[in-house]
Write a protein that holds these residues in place. Structure first.
Motif, PDB file in Angstrom:
ATOM      1  N   PHE A 173      -5.694  -1.468  16.224  1.00 17.69           N
ATOM      2  CA  PHE A 173      -6.949  -1.072  15.597  1.00 17.69           C
ATOM      3  C   PHE A 173      -7.872  -2.273  15.392  1.00 17.69           C
ATOM      4  N   ARG A 174      -7.274  -3.413  15.055  1.00 19.43           N
ATOM      5  CA  ARG A 174      -8.075  -4.626  14.849  1.00 19.43           C
ATOM      6  C   ARG A 174      -8.775  -5.037  16.144  1.00 19.43           C
ATOM      7  N   LEU A 175      -8.024  -5.029  17.235  1.00 19.16           N
ATOM      8  CA  LEU A 175      -8.612  -5.391  18.522  1.00 19.16           C
ATOM      9  C   LEU A 175      -9.596  -4.329  18.986  1.00 19.16           C
ATOM     10  N   GLY A 176      -9.256  -3.062  18.747  1.00 17.57           N
ATOM     11  CA  GLY A 176     -10.171  -1.984  19.110  1.00 17.57           C
ATOM     12  C   GLY A 176     -11.488  -2.088  18.367  1.00 17.57           C
ATOM     13  N   GLY A 177     -11.416  -2.458  17.096  1.00 13.44           N
ATOM     14  CA  GLY A 177     -12.638  -2.641  16.323  1.00 13.44           C
ATOM     15  C   GLY A 177     -13.490  -3.765  16.864  1.00 13.44           C
ATOM     16  N   ALA A 178     -12.836  -4.827  17.329  1.00 12.29           N
ATOM     17  CA  ALA A 178     -13.571  -5.954  17.900  1.00 12.29           C
ATOM     18  C   ALA A 178     -14.282  -5.551  19.193  1.00 12.29           C
ATOM     19  N   VAL A 179     -13.597  -4.778  20.022  1.00 13.36           N
ATOM     20  CA  VAL A 179     -14.208  -4.316  21.275  1.00 13.36           C
ATOM     21  C   VAL A 179     -15.389  -3.399  20.977  1.00 13.36           C
ATOM     22  N   HIS A 180     -15.210  -2.496  20.028  1.00  9.87           N
ATOM     23  CA  HIS A 180     -16.310  -1.608  19.642  1.00  9.87           C
ATOM     24  C   HIS A 180     -17.533  -2.416  19.218  1.00  9.87           C
ATOM     25  N   CYS A 181     -17.296  -3.415  18.394  1.00  8.45           N
ATOM     26  CA  CYS A 181     -18.409  -4.226  17.895  1.00  8.45           C
ATOM     27  C   CYS A 181     -19.070  -4.990  19.040  1.00  8.45           C
ATOM     28  N   ALA A 182     -18.278  -5.583  19.924  1.00  7.31           N
ATOM     29  CA  ALA A 182     -18.827  -6.368  21.029  1.00  7.31           C
ATOM     30  C   ALA A 182     -19.637  -5.511  21.989  1.00  7.31           C
ATOM     31  N   VAL A 183     -19.222  -4.258  22.173  1.00  5.73           N
ATOM     32  CA  VAL A 183     -19.915  -3.362  23.103  1.00  5.73           C
ATOM     33  C   VAL A 183     -21.106  -2.680  22.448  1.00  5.73           C
ATOM     34  N   LEU A 184     -20.906  -2.158  21.233  1.00  7.31           N
ATOM     35  CA  LEU A 184     -21.905  -1.307  20.603  1.00  7.31           C
ATOM     36  C   LEU A 184     -22.830  -2.045  19.629  1.00  7.31           C
ATOM     37  N   GLU A 185     -22.329  -3.105  19.026  1.00  8.49           N
ATOM     38  CA  GLU A 185     -23.128  -3.861  18.063  1.00  8.49           C
ATOM     39  C   GLU A 185     -22.973  -5.369  18.294  1.00  8.49           C
ATOM     40  N   PRO A 186     -23.297  -5.842  19.472  1.00  9.03           N
ATOM     41  CA  PRO A 186     -23.085  -7.271  19.773  1.00  9.03           C
ATOM     42  C   PRO A 186     -23.840  -8.204  18.837  1.00  9.03           C
ATOM     43  N   GLU A 187     -24.934  -7.717  18.276  1.00  8.06           N
ATOM     44  CA  GLU A 187     -25.718  -8.560  17.373  1.00  8.06           C
ATOM     45  C   GLU A 187     -24.975  -8.878  16.076  1.00  8.06           C
ATOM     46  N   HIS A 188     -23.920  -8.118  15.763  1.00 12.35           N
ATOM     47  CA  HIS A 188     -23.157  -8.347  14.533  1.00 12.35           C
ATOM     48  C   HIS A 188     -21.814  -9.034  14.786  1.00 12.35           C
ATOM     49  N   PHE A 189     -21.496  -9.294  16.044  1.00  9.62           N
ATOM     50  CA  PHE A 189     -20.147  -9.760  16.359  1.00  9.62           C
ATOM     51  C   PHE A 189     -19.820 -11.086  15.683  1.00  9.62           C
ATOM     52  N   GLU A 190     -20.705 -12.052  15.785  1.00 13.83           N
ATOM     53  CA  GLU A 190     -20.421 -13.384  15.241  1.00 13.83           C
ATOM     54  C   GLU A 190     -20.300 -13.379  13.715  1.00 13.83           C
ATOM     55  N   SER A 191     -20.929 -12.415  13.058  1.00 18.26           N
ATOM     56  CA  SER A 191     -20.846 -12.352  11.597  1.00 18.26           C
ATOM     57  C   SER A 191     -19.612 -11.582  11.120  1.00 18.26           C
ATOM     58  N   ARG A 192     -18.826 -11.039  12.071  1.00 21.72           N
ATOM     59  CA  ARG A 192     -17.651 -10.259  11.699  1.00 21.72           C
ATOM     60  C   ARG A 192     -16.342 -10.808  12.259  1.00 21.72           C
ATOM     61  N   TYR A 193     -16.413 -11.592  13.321  1.00 20.39           N
ATOM     62  CA  TYR A 193     -15.202 -12.052  14.002  1.00 20.39           C
ATOM     63  C   TYR A 193     -15.254 -13.561  14.241  1.00 20.39           C
ATOM     64  N   VAL A 194     -14.067 -14.167  14.226  1.00 21.37           N
ATOM     65  CA  VAL A 194     -13.955 -15.601  14.468  1.00 21.37           C
ATOM     66  C   VAL A 194     -12.635 -15.848  15.202  1.00 21.37           C
ATOM     67  N   VAL A 195     -12.555 -16.942  15.948  1.00 20.35           N
ATOM     68  CA  VAL A 195     -11.362 -17.273  16.721  1.00 20.35           C
ATOM     69  C   VAL A 195     -10.611 -18.420  16.057  1.00 20.35           C
ATOM     70  N   TYR A 196      -9.289 -18.301  16.018  1.00 18.22           N
ATOM     71  CA  TYR A 196      -8.436 -19.410  15.581  1.00 18.22           C
ATOM     72  C   TYR A 196      -7.641 -19.871  16.791  1.00 18.22           C
ATOM     73  N   SER A 197      -7.874 -21.113  17.218  1.00 18.27           N
ATOM     74  CA  SER A 197      -7.313 -21.600  18.473  1.00 18.27           C
ATOM     75  C   SER A 197      -6.033 -22.400  18.316  1.00 18.27           C
ATOM     76  N   GLU A 198      -5.725 -22.863  17.114  1.00 22.33           N
ATOM     77  CA  GLU A 198      -4.544 -23.692  16.935  1.00 22.33           C
ATOM     78  C   GLU A 198      -3.279 -22.839  16.770  1.00 22.33           C
ATOM     79  N   SER A 199      -2.128 -23.501  16.884  1.00 17.89           N
ATOM     80  CA  SER A 199      -0.857 -22.805  16.697  1.00 17.89           C
ATOM     81  C   SER A 199      -0.654 -22.497  15.213  1.00 17.89           C
ATOM     82  N   LYS A 200      -0.093 -21.315  14.952  1.00 16.09           N
ATOM     83  CA  LYS A 200       0.193 -20.921  13.575  1.00 16.09           C
ATOM     84  C   LYS A 200       1.614 -21.309  13.159  1.00 16.09           C
TER      85      LYS A 200
END
Length: 277
Positions: A46-73
């Motif tokens: 659901f988390r990934l699905g929500g991100a895809v929905h936002c990127a496709v349907l509301e790209p103008e809001h994507f950066e204010s809702r999602y962020v990437v973590y690139s380092e190892s956890k």
């Protein structure tokens, strides 16, 4: 705005049955009651699905809702502390891994590059929250439509492992996509004082793996009619459960249990089974 439209921030707390909950009635009223009492759990899907929905349907809001973590956890000195600090600093955002972000961007680009999909999404509104009363049962309903065009055509967006027509059709029935489309069409029809079967609908499907193939599917009238019958039965049953306060499981009577067909049809004497009807 439509007459039954509500502010998006009020949608989750607004009264009404949404398809994501009443679809549990396809299993049993007991499963519905459990979902209603426990609430919906957030999962990686659901988390990934929500991100895809936002990127496709509301790209103008994507950066204010999602962020990437690139380092190892989990590996490297201080990794757990850095991960905890990052989560704390970005608690208002949904955190994606680099491969997840790559997939999200790939799916969004594929949808935008598809001539029919991009045409449907050229003009309209995303994530439209609606409320209405089901006329047959009096049950309050709500839905958040993925996309509505200026001509009031309703678009549902799905990501899938495969958009092969037969494969996706089986998945669409199994997971209630046809039912969801019909339920949402009922919601939009209530805003427009139209019959639900007069609402034009489409499903945009994109494959979650590269090359992210895209299809625009138009649910056929026979399929929507079959979904309509099941949705109406679900709402009738839900109304009765509310009246009696009883939410039964799948099987309320003794039920015959039969071995799989491949066992009963086998010519191997070791697998012969006598079934008492």
């Amino acid at each position: 705005m439509y007459k039954g439209e509500i502010p998006r921030e009020q949608y989750d707390s607004a009264p009404g049955e949404r398809w994501s909950r009443i679809k549990n009635m396809r299993k049993s009223p007991l499963h519905y009651k459990h979902a209603a009492d426990k609430g919906e759990r957030s999962t990686d899907v659901f988390r990934l699905g929500g991100a895809v929905h936002c990127a496709v349907l509301e790209p103008e809001h994507f950066e204010s809702r999602y962020v990437v973590y690139s380092e190892s956890k989990t590996s490297g000195e201080g990794c757990r502390g850095r991960w905890a600090d990052f989560q704390s600093a970005h608690s208002h955002l949904t955190i994606l891994a680099p491969d997840e972000m790559l997939a999200v961007n790939g799916m969004a680009a594929a949808v935008r590059a598809h001539p029919q999909a991009s045409k449907l999404l050229a003009q309209g509104r995303a994530e439209v929250p609606l409320t209405w009363i089901d006329k047959r049962t009096g049950i309050a309903c709500k839905s958040r439509l993925d996309w509505v065009t200026r001509q009031h055509m309703m678009i549902e967006f799905k990501s899938a492992a495969s958009i092969d027509q037969r494969t996706f059709a089986n998945q669409a029935w199994k997971y209630g996509y046809f039912h969801q489309v019909w339920q949402y069409a009922c919601g939009l029809a209530a805003q427009l004082d139209r019959d639900p079967d007069k609402i034009e609908t489409a499903v945009i499907a994109v494959e979650s793996s590269e090359p992210h193939d895209v299809a625009v599917y138009l649910p056929c009238s026979d399929s929507l009619y079959a979904a309509r019958e099941e949705v109406e039965q679900i709402l009738d049953t839900l109304a009765e459960c509310r009246r009696t306060g009883i939410y039964p499981g799948r099987y309320t009577e003794q039920t015959i249990l039969t071995a799989p067909r491949y066992v009963l049809d086998s010519e191997d004497e070791d697998w012969q089974v006598s079934v008492k009807e």
